[in-house]
Design a protein around this motif. Structure first.
Motif, PDB file in Angstrom:
ATOM      1  N   TRP A 511       0.859  -1.187   0.000  1.00 24.54           N
ATOM      2  CA  TRP A 511       0.000   0.000   0.000  1.00 24.54           C
ATOM      3  C   TRP A 511       0.898   1.241   0.000  1.00 24.54           C
ATOM      4  N   ARG A 513       1.410   5.634  -1.080  1.00 26.26           N
ATOM      5  CA  ARG A 513       0.710   6.909  -1.259  1.00 26.26           C
ATOM      6  C   ARG A 513       1.697   8.015  -1.614  1.00 26.26           C
ATOM      7  N   ASP A 518      -4.677   9.769  -4.027  1.00 23.64           N
ATOM      8  CA  ASP A 518      -5.270   8.681  -3.267  1.00 23.64           C
ATOM      9  C   ASP A 518      -4.261   7.540  -3.128  1.00 23.64           C
ATOM     10  N   HIS A 568       1.332   3.274   3.207  1.00 24.71           N
ATOM     11  CA  HIS A 568      -0.035   3.615   3.605  1.00 24.71           C
ATOM     12  C   HIS A 568      -0.646   2.433   4.346  1.00 24.71           C
ATOM     13  N   PRO A 570      -4.086   1.085   5.325  1.00 22.01           N
ATOM     14  CA  PRO A 570      -5.519   1.337   5.078  1.00 22.01           C
ATOM     15  C   PRO A 570      -6.387   1.187   6.316  1.00 22.01           C
TER      16      PRO A 570
END
Length: 672
Positions: A511, A513, A518, A568, A570
């Motif tokens: 993940w 960013r 986004d 990132h 989530p």
């Protein structure tokens, strides 16, 4: 007048111009004295100078703008002369007089010449008397708001509001709508007062699609004045130059000679001495109809392009003239050879909101640095690796200049040099400049001062390229690989293989960013090499194309662009989102800076798009507007508050649709 060259010169400036002056002082065997604020204690100009003196804390008013502290530094180090660079006190007549009173040679024109040409109103009247054509506009100084508005209406829209003091585009406002005059006059006064300590304004007729062409002049103290040709400075944003070149493709020899003679007459009209620049506004369709705008009584940021096409070192001639030497050149001795183009490298990032693009000053620590040099390429820079770039001073970090036998060669070399420029840790406009220099109108020489504003949207990518995420995932994948022990054994179960009992291996998901975008889930297929990761490079292949990035920490860079790609979580983000009280109603600082204006209070009703606050950083203002109609329920700052990027400023609770739009409580503010 003495013709003995100085032994020691104090540079009353910082950054790339201080480094530039030091280079010539070293060539001439003159001792250089640098000055620095607390914010610049580890700056490049401090390390490169022969001597460096602390002159105060970070605020410029207590350091670089303190005449007393600068003169004290000169006295303590035995400096004989002061080079002001550009910006700060370079065009301050009081500073020039104070240097003379202290027995120091000010490397520039006389205080009287600075004072005369620094007042744009008096300057226009003086050069008009000398036969130089000027732009139609207001006459007389000290006009109040009503008089300025009346003069603007008499001239006819559109008009340009300009501070009488200072330069560099600060405080300039283009007004096309007569209804906005009052707000724009107030904004121009505020910015002029902040930048120059003087809010006197004048108004001039705006010439649509003009070209900005300036003439470099050089004058000695014996009455001899010559010009060194012109520079085209039409590629601008917010009245700030981005790219400059010499010579201009617009001028033929006859027009060049006529403009050069007009510039010489302007310099003579104020008894000029040293290097200076006379700026003209030129209708693109009629270059013979040129108008005097102003005279800059200092060295210009863009002086390197003139140096490259004339072969003269302008800083050296500033020093020689200040030491009393005569210019050995007649006008016919000055010839222009080849072509040179300069691009200004600035610390800035692009904010994309609702399809609009706004360039915001930024900062950070320089984690990795590579500056282009080589055949036909020159970089004038104040950067060094490990230095922190803050928001207190001008956002310009460096200048990248290219020279070639013709314009096409110079442009090609400059684009390549910008692609090679690496400043990881500090976002810059290098990639934007490279794309701008490839624009068909730039390549063909069809320039005007509005071109950048019109075309900016097509020169900035709104999306992060897939290969950036691939490279970031490769870095993280490499970090997950188990270490090999002394015997050469690696734990196979510690490798990120995606192994699953009873099923095909799963991809490894990362993940990621990039600020302003986004988060993205990027999957590395099982068993596939994520990429080649070295200490400072990453190579990845996406859709059969191999991409190479510079890397340092979370930062990746390529072709002048850079991205900070962070991890990132989530789950944590979802929890934070569930606990967030305001969401889209919250107004946050788009950059680190200082709140200079607060136009509302808690409980005020505001309209969508209404200007509520002004945040200033690196001599630029950014207006914070209401995202929708509503009520101000929180206001966490006052005028003078220092804020960090993304710091909460205010909260606007939206009206219900049935309530209808709110009337604004204050004037609408335009962005600078």
């Amino acid at each position: 007048m003495s013709t003995t060259m100085f032994d020691s010169v104090l540079i009353a400036n910082r950054g790339e111009i201080a480094v530039r002056v030091i280079r010539t002082l070293r060539t001439l065997g003159i001792r250089s004295v640098a000055v620095y604020s607390d914010a610049d204690a580890d700056a490049r100009h401090v390390h490169e100078a022969d001597t460096a003196v602390r002159i105060g804390p970070a605020p410029a008013t207590e350091s670089y703008l303190s005449v007393e502290r600068l003169l004290d530094a000169a006295a303590r180090t035995g400096a004989q002369a002061v080079h002001p660079g550009y910006g700060f006190l370079a065009e301050n007549a009081a500073f020039a007089r104070a240097c003379a009173d202290a027995g120091l040679v000010f490397i520039g024109p006389s205080a009287d010449a600075i004072e005369l040409m620094g007042d744009k109103i008096r300057a226009k009247e003086t050069v008009r008397t000398a036969g130089v054509p000027v732009v139609p506009g207001s006459s007389g100084s000290g006009l109040d708001d009503a008089q300025l508005a009346a003069a603007a209406r008499e001239i006819g829209m559109p008009v340009l509001l300009k501070p009488s003091a200072g330069g560099g585009g600060k405080g300039m406002r283009l007004v096309r709508d007569e209804a906005l005059l009052a707000d724009e006059i107030a904004a121009a006064r505020r910015e002029a007062r902040s930048s120059f300590g003087d809010d006197t304004l004048l108004v001039e007729r705006w010439i649509d699609r003009p070209r900005h062409i300036e003439i470099q002049v050089l004058a000695d103290g014996h009455g001899h004045v010559i010009h060194l040709g012109e520079r085209e400075c039409s590629l601008q944003r917010r009245h700030q130059k981005l790219v400059e070149e010499a010579p201009s493709v617009l001028l033929d020899e006859a027009t060049r000679a006529a403009m050069g003679e007009a510039a010489v007459q302007a310099a003579r009209s104020c008894g000029y001495r040293g290097a200076g620049t006379v700026e003209f506004i030129v209708p693109g369709k009629d270059p013979s109809s040129y108008y005097f705008m102003e005279m800059n009584t200092r060295l210009q940021v863009e002086h390197p392009v003139t140096e490259l096409v004339t072969g003269l070192d302008l800083v050296e001639w500033q020093l020689r003239v200040a030491a009393g030497e005569r210019l050995p050149y007649a006008q016919e001795d000055i010839t222009l050879s080849g072509h040179a183009v300069e691009a200004r490298l600035c610390a800035e990032t692009v904010s994309v909101k609702g399809g609009a693009r706004d360039f915001l000053p930024t900062g950070g620590t320089v984690l990795a640095l590579h500056e282009a040099q080589g055949d036909g390429v020159r970089t004038d820079s104040g950067l060094s690796q490990g230095v922190e770039v803050g928001s207190r001073y001008d956002p310009m970090l460096a200048k990248v200049i290219a020279y070639g036998p013709d314009r096409a060669s110079a442009l090609r070399r400059l684009r390549a040099a910008l692609a090679q420029t690496v400043t990881l840790g500090v976002p810059t406009n290098a990639g934007f400049l490279r794309r701008l220099l490839a624009h068909p109108d730039v390549v063909s020489g069809e320039l005007d001062t509005g071109l950048v504003e019109r075309e900016a949207a097509g020169l900035v990518d709104t999306e992060v390229p897939e290969e950036v995420y691939a490279a970031a995932a490769a870095v993280r994948q490499a970090a997950l690989e188990p270490a090999t022990d002394a015997g050469g054994w690696r734990d196979p179960f510690a490798a990120p293989s995606g192994f699953r009992l009873g099923g095909a291996p799963a991809p490894v998901r990362h993940w990621l960013r990039v600020p302003g975008h986004d988060p993205v889930a990027y999957d590395v297929p099982p068993g596939a090499p994520a990429g080649q990761v070295d200490a400072d490079r990453v190579r990845v292949t996406v859709d059969g194309v191999t991409h190479t990035f510079h890397r340092s920490g979370d930062w990746l860079g390529r072709d002048g662009d850079s991205w900070q790609v962070t991890d990132h979580d989530p789950v944590a983000a979802a929890l934070r989102g569930a606990g967030a009280a305001h969401g889209a109603d919250t107004l946050a600082a788009p950059m680190p800076g200082t709140v200079t204006v607060v136009k509302v209070a808690v409980g005020d009703e505001v309209a969508a798009g209404q200007g509520l606050l002004v945040v200033e950083a690196m001599k630029m203002e950014h207006v914070i507007s209401a995202p929708h109609a509503g009520t101000v329920t929180e206001l966490d700052v006052t005028a003078g508050t220092t804020v960090a990027m993304d710091q909460i400023l205010a909260v606007i609770a939206p009206h219900d649709a049935a309530d209808g739009p709110a009337e604004p409580t204050g004037g609408q503010e335009g962005t600078s």
